[in-house]
Write an enzyme that holds these catalytic residues in place. Structure first.
Site, short mmCIF file in Angstrom:
data_model
loop_
_atom_site.label_atom_id
_atom_site.label_comp_id
_atom_site.label_asym_id
_atom_site.label_seq_id
_atom_site.Cartn_x
_atom_site.Cartn_y
_atom_site.Cartn_z
N THR A 158 1.92 -8.34 12.03
CA THR A 158 2.11 -7.10 11.31
C THR A 158 0.88 -6.82 10.49
O THR A 158 -0.17 -7.43 10.71
CB THR A 158 3.35 -7.17 10.44
OG1 THR A 158 3.48 -5.93 9.75
CG2 THR A 158 3.25 -8.28 9.42
N GLU A 173 6.45 4.87 7.27
CA GLU A 173 6.03 6.06 6.53
C GLU A 173 6.85 7.28 6.94
O GLU A 173 6.85 7.68 8.10
CB GLU A 173 4.54 6.31 6.75
CG GLU A 173 3.68 5.28 6.07
CD GLU A 173 2.20 5.41 6.36
OE1 GLU A 173 1.40 4.76 5.66
OE2 GLU A 173 1.83 6.15 7.29
N THR A 220 0.87 -1.19 0.00
CA THR A 220 0.00 0.00 0.00
C THR A 220 0.91 1.23 0.00
O THR A 220 1.34 1.68 -1.05
CB THR A 220 -0.98 0.00 1.18
OG1 THR A 220 -0.26 -0.22 2.41
CG2 THR A 220 -2.02 -1.10 1.02
N LYS A 272 3.98 -6.91 4.39
CA LYS A 272 3.75 -5.54 3.97
C LYS A 272 3.36 -4.73 5.19
O LYS A 272 2.79 -5.25 6.16
CB LYS A 272 2.68 -5.45 2.88
CG LYS A 272 1.27 -5.90 3.25
CD LYS A 272 0.43 -4.87 3.97
CE LYS A 272 0.40 -3.56 3.19
NZ LYS A 272 -0.31 -2.51 4.04
#
Length: 406
Positions: A190, A277, A153, A179
């Protein structure tokens, strides 16, 4: 933006596993966003899921199906989390399982659905169902990397690893993908992770390995302190190797296999943090000398999730006052702060609860500019130690999440 993360190299196929990926058009831009993992019959599976009370529809269905049948397929989509979608979300997850089961000639309960992406939007069932024949047609033992790309994503690159170990005279293969980049504070695993081995083990043994490996890996990471609605971890043993059955946790074979799967999980978990991020730093927080595991973790997470500490790391500012404030907020009973020492890499910034006599701002700034940092906190009150991994908090993190649905 990632820290010390490289593109996955060649991945080892695991006998009994076939995979495929394709585009179902879930994203506006053309990219693979749908994946399928086929699991050989008689395989053994261990799973863990999010403890978020708002768990997504596919999590509900997967947990239910695991109680009813031995899974043969994992159907995974990116771009839509199918979370916060109520009864319709459950029906939609069931609908894609039913469609795959019809096309592949298995029962609906042998399909486990997984979703990741935007929360609160209905799953595009028609698009997914139309792409299922392509997934089935393209199944291959060599498509691990394709699937790792399809489930991304906000990840900046795919996350995958392979390992081989020798037990007795048998070579055992292990390959895993994961991911995750934001909304990361797993309380079991996760965002999404799929790991397979050809080792021959019992269900009880695989469950034990799952429990121990998660405890030391995916349950030791945090990017932003938010636990996802869709966290799922699947560990598969196809039992295709010639290794004799591992059915005793006191055996040497069990120890070797558990240690290697744990290492694979650790490396995968760390790729999530390295690709957090907006991350500009990879930070290991080591808490030593605690009275018990829980207090070591409490302090580690208080520091790791403090916005003030995280932004100081972004600025490469050795503002140790923020660190001691976070430690003090961990609500550890009878904590003697006069015994606490704190190090950033090899620089002692706090000794016996106050600024170290050997510390200078110049030394602090020199280590804070590093991309990878070890923050060590010595409590000097017991014999327990724990380590977690986290990131800093940059302007880019805010930008990514402010623009996430644009």
């Amino acid at each position: 933006m990632s820290v010390g993360l490289e593109q996955p190299k060649s991945l080892i196929k695991v006998e009994g596993i076939r995979l495929s990926a394709c585009s179902a058009g879930i994203y506006n831009k053309k990219r693979d966003d749908l994946a399928l993992i086929e699991i050989a019959k008689d395989s053994v599976i261990a799973a863990a899921f999010t403890k978020n009370n708002f768990c997504a529809a596919p999590v509900e269905i997967s947990k239910s199906n695991l109680q009813k049948a031995n899974p043969q397929y994992c159907l995974i989509n990116a771009g839509n989390a199918n979370a916060g979608t109520g009864r319709v979300g459950v029906l939609n997850s069931k609908a894609i399982c039913k469609e795959l089961a019809k096309k592949i000639n298995c029962i609906e309960e042998e399909v486990l659905p997984f979703s990741t992406g935007v929360i609160g939007e209905d799953l595009p069932v028609k698009k997914i169902n139309q792409a299922i024949p392509t997934l089935i047609k393209n199944l291959s033992e060599n498509s691990w990397l394709d699937v790792s790309k399809a489930i991304m994503t906000t990840d900046t690159m795919p996350k995958a690893i392979s390992s081989q170990i020798k037990i007795d005279d048998s070579m055992i293969n292990i390959t895993g993908i994961t991911k995750g980049s934001g909304m990361i504070k797993p309380n079991m695993a996760t965002m999404l992770s799929f790991i397979a081995t050809d080792a021959n083990v019992t269900k009880e043994i695989l469950d034990k390995i799952k429990q121990n490996s998660l405890f030391k890996s995916f349950n030791r990471i945090t990017v932003d302190g938010d636990t996802s609605t869709n966290d799922s971890f699947i560990l598969i043993a196809t039992c295709k190797s010639k290794l004799p059955l591992i059915d005793n946790e006191d055996s040497k074979a069990f120890t070797i296999l558990e240690n290697e799967i744990t290492e694979v999980c650790k490396k995968l978990a760390q790729t999530i943090v390295r690709d957090g991020e907006g991350a500009t730093k990879f930070i290991s927080i080591q808490v030593d000398g605690g009275n018990k595991i829980s207090e070591c973790l409490s302090i580690a997470y208080k520091v790791a999730e403090s916005p003030l500490v995280k932004t100081a790391f972004t600025a490469s500012d050795p503002n140790w006052g923020r660190i001691i404030a976070a430690i003090g907020n961990a609500e550890i009973s009878d904590l003697d702060t006069s015994k606490i020492n704190i190090y950033i890499n090899d620089v002692c910034i706090v000794g016996n609860g106050e600024r170290s006599d050997t510390y200078t701002e110049e030394k602090g700034k020199k280590v804070m500019i590093c991309d990878e940092i070890v923050l060590k906190i010595e409590l000097n009150r017991g014999n327990y130690s724990e380590q977690i991994w986290t990131t800093d908090l940059s302007h880019e993190y805010i930008k990514i999440n402010a623009e996430y649905r644009n």
